[in-house]
Design an enzyme around this catalytic site. Structure first.
Site, PDB file in Angstrom:
ATOM      1  N   CYS A  39       8.556  42.162   9.065  1.00 44.86           N
ATOM      2  CA  CYS A  39       7.249  41.635   9.472  1.00 44.86           C
ATOM      3  C   CYS A  39       6.136  42.629   9.131  1.00 44.86           C
ATOM      4  O   CYS A  39       6.024  43.674   9.765  1.00 44.86           O
ATOM      5  CB  CYS A  39       7.295  41.348  10.977  1.00 44.86           C
ATOM      6  SG  CYS A  39       5.698  40.991  11.730  1.00 44.86           S
ATOM      7  N   CYS A  83       3.670  43.427  11.949  1.00 44.70           N
ATOM      8  CA  CYS A  83       4.338  44.268  12.955  1.00 44.70           C
ATOM      9  C   CYS A  83       4.241  45.739  12.549  1.00 44.70           C
ATOM     10  O   CYS A  83       3.972  46.609  13.386  1.00 44.70           O
ATOM     11  CB  CYS A  83       5.811  43.883  13.091  1.00 44.70           C
ATOM     12  SG  CYS A  83       6.097  42.194  13.640  1.00 44.70           S
TER      13      CYS A  83
END
Length: 106
Positions: A31, A34
């Site tokens: 991600c 993230c």
């Protein structure tokens, strides 16, 4: 390191039974957003160490708690106080926005 890694096995002790509020960052290695907020959360964890614990849970390695909580998109930040989820924020944001949101929720 100002953040702690939390697993399905340690979640109850590290988060639900904590005497301090705990901000859990549900994330995954693949991600991009993230990874973008990771360093900001580290800094916020250091700056607010007396008020909150920053915890990170890899949703690929730990599937039980994210499924229980209903994590559908990441990054998802969930603030727990006294064992209960009290606030959540979905998606990446600049450090000052993340810190401002967290301080308002504390």
């Amino acid at each position: 390191m100002s953040t702690i890694a939390v697993t399905d096995a340690s979640f109850e002790d590290d988060v639900l039974k904590s005497d301090k509020p705990v901000l859990v960052d549900f994330w995954a290695d693949w991600c991009g957003p993230c990874k973008m907020i990771g360093p900001a959360l580290e800094e916020i964890g250091e700056e607010l160490a007396d008020k909150v614990i920053i915890a990170k849970m890899d949703i690929m390695a730990n599937t039980g708690i994210p499924a229980q909580i209903g994590v559908k998109s990441i990054p998802l930040l969930v603030l727990f106080k006294d064992g209960q989820p009290v606030a959540q924020k979905l998606g990446a944001a600049p450090k000052n926005a993340l810190k401002g949101w967290l301080e308002a929720e504390l």
